[in-house]
Design an enzyme around this catalytic site. Structure first.
Site, PDB file in Angstrom:
ATOM      1  N   MET A  18      93.430  98.138  52.427  1.00 35.86           N
ATOM      2  CA  MET A  18      92.297  97.946  53.348  1.00 35.86           C
ATOM      3  C   MET A  18      91.219  97.122  52.653  1.00 35.86           C
ATOM      4  O   MET A  18      91.071  97.173  51.431  1.00 35.86           O
ATOM      5  CB  MET A  18      91.711  99.303  53.768  1.00 35.86           C
ATOM      6  CG  MET A  18      92.515  99.974  54.873  1.00 35.86           C
ATOM      7  SD  MET A  18      91.834 101.570  55.321  1.00 35.86           S
ATOM      8  CE  MET A  18      90.392 101.065  56.270  1.00 35.86           C
ATOM      9  N   PHE A  19      90.477  96.371  53.420  1.00 41.27           N
ATOM     10  CA  PHE A  19      89.352  95.526  52.966  1.00 41.27           C
ATOM     11  C   PHE A  19      89.799  94.308  52.169  1.00 41.27           C
ATOM     12  O   PHE A  19      88.989  93.665  51.521  1.00 41.27           O
ATOM     13  CB  PHE A  19      88.341  96.328  52.109  1.00 41.27           C
ATOM     14  CG  PHE A  19      87.871  97.590  52.766  1.00 41.27           C
ATOM     15  CD1 PHE A  19      86.943  97.545  53.797  1.00 41.27           C
ATOM     16  CD2 PHE A  19      88.352  98.825  52.369  1.00 41.27           C
ATOM     17  CE1 PHE A  19      86.507  98.712  54.415  1.00 41.27           C
ATOM     18  CE2 PHE A  19      87.932  99.993  52.980  1.00 41.27           C
ATOM     19  CZ  PHE A  19      86.997  99.936  54.001  1.00 41.27           C
ATOM     20  N   SER A  20      91.101  93.986  52.190  1.00 40.46           N
ATOM     21  CA  SER A  20      91.575  92.858  51.377  1.00 40.46           C
ATOM     22  C   SER A  20      91.599  91.544  52.157  1.00 40.46           C
ATOM     23  O   SER A  20      91.993  90.514  51.601  1.00 40.46           O
ATOM     24  CB  SER A  20      92.974  93.166  50.828  1.00 40.46           C
ATOM     25  OG  SER A  20      93.911  93.298  51.883  1.00 40.46           O
ATOM     26  N   GLY A  21      91.195  91.576  53.428  1.00 45.42           N
ATOM     27  CA  GLY A  21      91.132  90.332  54.204  1.00 45.42           C
ATOM     28  C   GLY A  21      92.378  90.039  55.014  1.00 45.42           C
ATOM     29  O   GLY A  21      92.597  88.898  55.425  1.00 45.42           O
ATOM     30  N   GLU A  90      97.705  95.833  62.359  1.00 46.50           N
ATOM     31  CA  GLU A  90      97.914  97.268  62.140  1.00 46.50           C
ATOM     32  C   GLU A  90      99.337  97.736  62.477  1.00 46.50           C
ATOM     33  O   GLU A  90      99.528  98.703  63.226  1.00 46.50           O
ATOM     34  CB  GLU A  90      96.886  98.081  62.956  1.00 46.50           C
ATOM     35  CG  GLU A  90      95.441  97.675  62.753  1.00 46.50           C
ATOM     36  CD  GLU A  90      94.889  98.038  61.373  1.00 46.50           C
ATOM     37  OE1 GLU A  90      95.618  98.683  60.592  1.00 46.50           O
ATOM     38  OE2 GLU A  90      93.749  97.661  61.088  1.00 46.50           O
ATOM     39  N   CYS A 178      91.452  99.583  42.267  1.00 50.05           N
ATOM     40  CA  CYS A 178      92.466  98.931  41.434  1.00 50.05           C
ATOM     41  C   CYS A 178      93.478  99.982  40.956  1.00 50.05           C
ATOM     42  O   CYS A 178      93.285 101.187  41.149  1.00 50.05           O
ATOM     43  CB  CYS A 178      91.819  98.240  40.240  1.00 50.05           C
ATOM     44  SG  CYS A 178      91.220  99.386  39.002  1.00 50.05           S
TER      45      CYS A 178
HETATM   46  P1  ADP Z   1      91.675  94.192  56.024  1.00 49.30           P
HETATM   47  O1  ADP Z   1      92.244  93.693  57.337  1.00 49.30           O
HETATM   48  O2  ADP Z   1      92.548  93.889  54.838  1.00 49.30           O
HETATM   49  O3  ADP Z   1      91.253  95.647  56.072  1.00 49.30           O
HETATM   50  P2  ADP Z   1      89.407  92.597  56.762  1.00 49.30           P
HETATM   51  O4  ADP Z   1      89.931  91.224  57.028  1.00 49.30           O
HETATM   52  O5  ADP Z   1      89.179  93.482  57.975  1.00 49.30           O
HETATM   53  O6  ADP Z   1      90.339  93.352  55.724  1.00 49.30           O
HETATM   54  O7  ADP Z   1      88.019  92.549  55.991  1.00 49.30           O
HETATM   55  C1  ADP Z   1      87.840  91.795  54.816  1.00 49.30           C
HETATM   56  C2  ADP Z   1      86.342  91.772  54.543  1.00 49.30           C
HETATM   57  O8  ADP Z   1      85.904  93.073  54.193  1.00 49.30           O
HETATM   58  C3  ADP Z   1      85.919  90.906  53.379  1.00 49.30           C
HETATM   59  O9  ADP Z   1      85.788  89.546  53.710  1.00 49.30           O
HETATM   60  C4  ADP Z   1      84.560  91.515  53.013  1.00 49.30           C
HETATM   61  O10 ADP Z   1      83.548  90.974  53.830  1.00 49.30           O
HETATM   62  C5  ADP Z   1      84.700  92.974  53.436  1.00 49.30           C
HETATM   63  N1  ADP Z   1      84.837  93.943  52.336  1.00 49.30           N
HETATM   64  C6  ADP Z   1      84.338  95.201  52.351  1.00 49.30           C
HETATM   65  N2  ADP Z   1      84.688  95.893  51.265  1.00 49.30           N
HETATM   66  C7  ADP Z   1      85.439  95.071  50.492  1.00 49.30           C
HETATM   67  C8  ADP Z   1      86.126  95.213  49.234  1.00 49.30           C
HETATM   68  N3  ADP Z   1      86.100  96.356  48.532  1.00 49.30           N
HETATM   69  N4  ADP Z   1      86.808  94.150  48.756  1.00 49.30           N
HETATM   70  C9  ADP Z   1      86.849  92.999  49.447  1.00 49.30           C
HETATM   71  N5  ADP Z   1      86.233  92.806  50.646  1.00 49.30           N
HETATM   72  C10 ADP Z   1      85.536  93.824  51.180  1.00 49.30           C
HETATM   73 ZN    ZN Z   2      88.956  99.759  39.348  1.00 52.74          ZN
END
Ligand code: ADP
Ligand code: ZN
Length: 207
Positions: A18-21, A90, A178
């Site tokens: 999650m949060f990896s873009g 998802e 990590c």
């Molecule tokens: P995913 O679909 O992988 O959950 P998203 O595309 O919805 O990720 O969101 C990515 C965005 O989340 C990043 O561009 C950044 O703005 C935000 N973000 C929040 N927390 C983090 C984090 N720990 N690492 C990287 N990006 C993060």
């Molecule tokens: Zn770490």
């Protein structure tokens, strides 16, 4: 995979924690398909109603219109067969049936782009991504930033107590970690929070 022409189909997988873009990257690729005047349909599972029920939404608030499906077969039922590019966000909520559906779509000439979690809250491979990786023509692994130490993060750390495989939630319930900082299950610090009485014991009048 923008350079392929003709109606040969294929599967692209975008995976990471999650949060990896992942959603941002899915939206970017789908927008490029629209610029190329491809017919695009986007699907997301009904269970994922965190932000919107007719859009996929990234944590950075990028949005794209999508259709809701209750299971993998529903994608085939809702598909306009003129569609050339199929986006699926998802996929972990759709389970193993998505493997056959994705294959069927690709075999019928569609570009299938799937963005999902590769591991679960315990760090285990998370269906249906492992099999989709084996079947895909293109694989992209995205990393987040570890919320503990700032290094590249491959894990999704659950912060709330539950042994359910799927607990829908975002910031506050999960964070990126990590390999070194990841604690499978609920982290020790949060366990201590749970163990602590919610209302501190007060000395009674006779104490
Ligand atoms: P995913 O679909 O992988 O959950 P998203 O595309 O919805 O990720 O969101 C990515 C965005 O989340 C990043 O561009 C950044 O703005 C935000 N973000 C929040 N927390 C983090 C984090 N720990 N690492 C990287 N990006 C993060
Ligand atoms: Zn770490």
């Amino acid at each position: 995979m923008d350079f392929v022409s003709g109606n040969i189909g294929w599967i692209e997988v975008i995976c990471g924690p999650m949060f990896s873009g992942k959603s941002e990257e899915l939206i970017r690729r789908l927008r490029r398909a629209l610029i190329a005047r491809r017919r695009v349909q986007v699907f997301k599972p009904v269970i994922d109603d965190r932000y919107s029920d007719n859009e996929i939404v990234s944590h950075g608030d990028q949005r794209m219109r999508s259709e809701v499906v209750s299971n993998a077969q529903d994608i085939l039922d809702k598909l306009d067969w003129r569609t050339q590019v199929v986006g699926i966000d998802e996929p972990n909520f759709l389970g193993a049936d998505l493997i056959e559906v994705a294959n069927q779509l690709a075999d019928s000439g569609k570009q299938v782009i799937i963005a999902g979690l590769d591991t679960d809250y315990m760090g285990r491979p998370f269906a249906p991504i492992p099999e989709l990786l084996a079947l895909a023509e293109s694989i992209t692994k995205t990393l987040a930033i570890c919320m503990r130490c700032g290094n590249p993060a491959k894990h999704t750390q659950r912060l709330v107590e539950s042994t359910d495989l799927i607990v829908v939630g975002a910031a506050g319930m999960y964070e990126a970690r990590c390999r070194r900082c990841f604690e499978p299950g609920v982290p020790r610090q949060e366990l201590l929070e749970f163990a602590r009485p919610r209302i501190p014991a007060q000395p009674g009048p006779l104490a």
